[in-house]
Design a protein around this motif. Sequence first.
Motif, PDB file in Angstrom:
ATOM      1  N   ALA A   4      10.227   9.954   1.157  1.00  0.00           N
ATOM      2  CA  ALA A   4      11.492   9.233   1.333  1.00  0.00           C
ATOM      3  C   ALA A   4      12.693  10.168   1.255  1.00  0.00           C
ATOM      4  O   ALA A   4      13.655  10.009   2.013  1.00  0.00           O
ATOM      5  CB  ALA A   4      11.611   8.127   0.285  1.00  0.00           C
ATOM      6  N   ALA A   5      12.651  11.141   0.359  1.00  0.00           N
ATOM      7  CA  ALA A   5      13.764  12.089   0.235  1.00  0.00           C
ATOM      8  C   ALA A   5      13.956  12.869   1.534  1.00  0.00           C
ATOM      9  O   ALA A   5      15.076  13.008   2.031  1.00  0.00           O
ATOM     10  CB  ALA A   5      13.518  13.039  -0.933  1.00  0.00           C
ATOM     11  N   ASP A   6      12.861  13.344   2.086  1.00  0.00           N
ATOM     12  CA  ASP A   6      12.939  14.087   3.342  1.00  0.00           C
ATOM     13  C   ASP A   6      13.445  13.187   4.480  1.00  0.00           C
ATOM     14  O   ASP A   6      14.350  13.561   5.223  1.00  0.00           O
ATOM     15  CB  ASP A   6      11.569  14.670   3.677  1.00  0.00           C
ATOM     16  N   ALA A   7      12.877  11.998   4.588  1.00  0.00           N
ATOM     17  CA  ALA A   7      13.272  11.077   5.670  1.00  0.00           C
ATOM     18  C   ALA A   7      14.715  10.614   5.509  1.00  0.00           C
ATOM     19  O   ALA A   7      15.429  10.455   6.500  1.00  0.00           O
ATOM     20  CB  ALA A   7      12.333   9.873   5.703  1.00  0.00           C
ATOM     21  N   LEU A   8      15.145  10.388   4.272  1.00  0.00           N
ATOM     22  CA  LEU A   8      16.524   9.961   4.038  1.00  0.00           C
ATOM     23  C   LEU A   8      17.498  11.008   4.546  1.00  0.00           C
ATOM     24  O   LEU A   8      18.499  10.681   5.199  1.00  0.00           O
ATOM     25  CB  LEU A   8      16.744   9.690   2.542  1.00  0.00           C
ATOM     26  N   GLY A   9      17.211  12.266   4.268  1.00  0.00           N
ATOM     27  CA  GLY A   9      18.071  13.339   4.766  1.00  0.00           C
ATOM     28  C   GLY A   9      18.144  13.377   6.280  1.00  0.00           C
ATOM     29  O   GLY A   9      19.189  13.627   6.867  1.00  0.00           O
ATOM     30  N   ARG A  10      17.043  13.081   6.914  1.00  0.00           N
ATOM     31  CA  ARG A  10      17.000  13.103   8.381  1.00  0.00           C
ATOM     32  C   ARG A  10      17.674  11.866   9.000  1.00  0.00           C
ATOM     33  O   ARG A  10      18.229  11.932  10.082  1.00  0.00           O
ATOM     34  CB  ARG A  10      15.551  13.165   8.855  1.00  0.00           C
ATOM     35  N   ALA A  11      17.571  10.733   8.303  1.00  0.00           N
ATOM     36  CA  ALA A  11      18.000   9.460   8.889  1.00  0.00           C
ATOM     37  C   ALA A  11      19.438   9.069   8.574  1.00  0.00           C
ATOM     38  O   ALA A  11      20.039   8.318   9.332  1.00  0.00           O
ATOM     39  CB  ALA A  11      17.069   8.332   8.419  1.00  0.00           C
ATOM     40  N   SER A  51       0.827  -1.205   0.000  1.00  0.00           N
ATOM     41  CA  SER A  51       0.000   0.000   0.000  1.00  0.00           C
ATOM     42  C   SER A  51       0.870   1.267   0.000  1.00  0.00           C
ATOM     43  O   SER A  51       1.624   1.503   0.955  1.00  0.00           O
ATOM     44  CB  SER A  51      -0.902   0.007   1.237  1.00  0.00           C
ATOM     45  N   PRO A  52       0.753   2.095  -1.034  1.00  0.00           N
ATOM     46  CA  PRO A  52       1.524   3.342  -1.051  1.00  0.00           C
ATOM     47  C   PRO A  52       1.224   4.246   0.144  1.00  0.00           C
ATOM     48  O   PRO A  52       2.139   4.832   0.710  1.00  0.00           O
ATOM     49  CB  PRO A  52       1.103   4.010  -2.363  1.00  0.00           C
ATOM     50  N   SER A  53      -0.047   4.339   0.541  1.00  0.00           N
ATOM     51  CA  SER A  53      -0.375   5.233   1.654  1.00  0.00           C
ATOM     52  C   SER A  53       0.227   4.733   2.968  1.00  0.00           C
ATOM     53  O   SER A  53       0.674   5.544   3.782  1.00  0.00           O
ATOM     54  CB  SER A  53      -1.888   5.414   1.786  1.00  0.00           C
ATOM     55  N   GLU A  54       0.257   3.429   3.177  1.00  0.00           N
ATOM     56  CA  GLU A  54       0.888   2.890   4.387  1.00  0.00           C
ATOM     57  C   GLU A  54       2.393   3.123   4.356  1.00  0.00           C
ATOM     58  O   GLU A  54       3.007   3.430   5.384  1.00  0.00           O
ATOM     59  CB  GLU A  54       0.583   1.398   4.528  1.00  0.00           C
ATOM     60  N   LYS A  55       3.001   2.963   3.176  1.00  0.00           N
ATOM     61  CA  LYS A  55       4.438   3.226   3.050  1.00  0.00           C
ATOM     62  C   LYS A  55       4.746   4.693   3.321  1.00  0.00           C
ATOM     63  O   LYS A  55       5.699   5.014   4.033  1.00  0.00           O
ATOM     64  CB  LYS A  55       4.937   2.850   1.656  1.00  0.00           C
ATOM     65  N   ILE A  56       3.932   5.572   2.755  1.00  0.00           N
ATOM     66  CA  ILE A  56       4.148   7.007   2.956  1.00  0.00           C
ATOM     67  C   ILE A  56       4.052   7.353   4.436  1.00  0.00           C
ATOM     68  O   ILE A  56       4.899   8.079   4.969  1.00  0.00           O
ATOM     69  CB  ILE A  56       3.147   7.833   2.121  1.00  0.00           C
ATOM     70  N   ASN A  57       3.044   6.829   5.123  1.00  0.00           N
ATOM     71  CA  ASN A  57       2.903   7.072   6.552  1.00  0.00           C
ATOM     72  C   ASN A  57       4.123   6.542   7.319  1.00  0.00           C
ATOM     73  O   ASN A  57       4.658   7.228   8.197  1.00  0.00           O
ATOM     74  CB  ASN A  57       1.623   6.431   7.084  1.00  0.00           C
ATOM     75  N   ALA A  58       4.568   5.342   6.985  1.00  0.00           N
ATOM     76  CA  ALA A  58       5.726   4.754   7.668  1.00  0.00           C
ATOM     77  C   ALA A  58       6.974   5.603   7.441  1.00  0.00           C
ATOM     78  O   ALA A  58       7.754   5.849   8.377  1.00  0.00           O
ATOM     79  CB  ALA A  58       5.951   3.325   7.186  1.00  0.00           C
ATOM     80  N   VAL A  59       7.164   6.074   6.213  1.00  0.00           N
ATOM     81  CA  VAL A  59       8.330   6.904   5.902  1.00  0.00           C
ATOM     82  C   VAL A  59       8.273   8.213   6.680  1.00  0.00           C
ATOM     83  O   VAL A  59       9.286   8.651   7.239  1.00  0.00           O
ATOM     84  CB  VAL A  59       8.427   7.150   4.377  1.00  0.00           C
ATOM     85  N   HIS A  60       7.101   8.846   6.742  1.00  0.00           N
ATOM     86  CA  HIS A  60       6.957  10.080   7.529  1.00  0.00           C
ATOM     87  C   HIS A  60       7.319   9.829   8.993  1.00  0.00           C
ATOM     88  O   HIS A  60       8.034  10.634   9.609  1.00  0.00           O
ATOM     89  CB  HIS A  60       5.527  10.625   7.452  1.00  0.00           C
ATOM     90  N   GLU A  61       6.826   8.735   9.547  1.00  0.00           N
ATOM     91  CA  GLU A  61       7.093   8.434  10.957  1.00  0.00           C
ATOM     92  C   GLU A  61       8.581   8.148  11.196  1.00  0.00           C
ATOM     93  O   GLU A  61       9.142   8.574  12.202  1.00  0.00           O
ATOM     94  CB  GLU A  61       6.226   7.270  11.423  1.00  0.00           C
ATOM     95  N   ILE A  62       9.203   7.445  10.276  1.00  0.00           N
ATOM     96  CA  ILE A  62      10.647   7.184  10.411  1.00  0.00           C
ATOM     97  C   ILE A  62      11.417   8.499  10.348  1.00  0.00           C
ATOM     98  O   ILE A  62      12.364   8.712  11.117  1.00  0.00           O
ATOM     99  CB  ILE A  62      11.121   6.191   9.329  1.00  0.00           C
ATOM    100  N   GLY A  63      11.005   9.385   9.466  1.00  0.00           N
ATOM    101  CA  GLY A  63      11.646  10.693   9.390  1.00  0.00           C
ATOM    102  C   GLY A  63      11.522  11.475  10.691  1.00  0.00           C
ATOM    103  O   GLY A  63      12.491  12.093  11.150  1.00  0.00           O
ATOM    104  N   LYS A  64      10.341  11.443  11.293  1.00  0.00           N
ATOM    105  CA  LYS A  64      10.148  12.125  12.581  1.00  0.00           C
ATOM    106  C   LYS A  64      11.044  11.520  13.658  1.00  0.00           C
ATOM    107  O   LYS A  64      11.666  12.236  14.447  1.00  0.00           O
ATOM    108  CB  LYS A  64       8.689  12.024  13.029  1.00  0.00           C
ATOM    109  N   LEU A  65      11.080  10.188  13.702  1.00  0.00           N
ATOM    110  CA  LEU A  65      11.915   9.513  14.707  1.00  0.00           C
ATOM    111  C   LEU A  65      13.389   9.816  14.481  1.00  0.00           C
ATOM    112  O   LEU A  65      14.144  10.034  15.429  1.00  0.00           O
ATOM    113  CB  LEU A  65      11.668   8.006  14.679  1.00  0.00           C
ATOM    114  N   ALA A  66      13.812   9.840  13.225  1.00  0.00           N
ATOM    115  CA  ALA A  66      15.215  10.099  12.913  1.00  0.00           C
ATOM    116  C   ALA A  66      15.613  11.533  13.252  1.00  0.00           C
ATOM    117  O   ALA A  66      16.788  11.802  13.505  1.00  0.00           O
ATOM    118  CB  ALA A  66      15.490   9.803  11.444  1.00  0.00           C
TER     119      ALA A  66
END
Length: 162
Positions: free
Chosen positions: A83-90, A39-54
Amino acid sequence: MNKILAFAACGSLLFASASFASKADDAAKYTKVLQTTKSPSEKINAVHEIGKLATVNKSYGKEALPYLFDACKDKDDKLRAAAADALGRAYGDDDSKAVDVLQDLLKNDKSEPVRIAAINGLVAQGQKSKDAIPTLRKIAQEDAKSRLGNAARNAVRNLTQK
């Protein structure tokens, strides 16, 4: 009085370690979602959350890095942007692997939100992104009145201040 202070200090340490474990558990949960869901929407949510945690601690995003790199190549532009935003943070290694991917997105992606997210990721990478400054200046000049140009201008300002 000393017993009360000692008890309060122990309680604070227990809360902090429980909070750390909880955030690490959350990071593992979201990484698992990236691994398994279609699911793209579940992936997007997971990526946002990983970015916040990172943002709190880069180590929370470490296990998700291979999936973040993959998501930067996805056909869904909302997922690529997240993913681009989260990658920069993580990304916390000393090499420029993440910066190279983010610069490629900035230069070549057709989606403005993805390019803006790549700029945010570059800023999160800090001084490792200094090679992107000429590209950012060019974008700021060519797209002066757009959201992309504004993001590029702000990124140049942030990267040259540090």
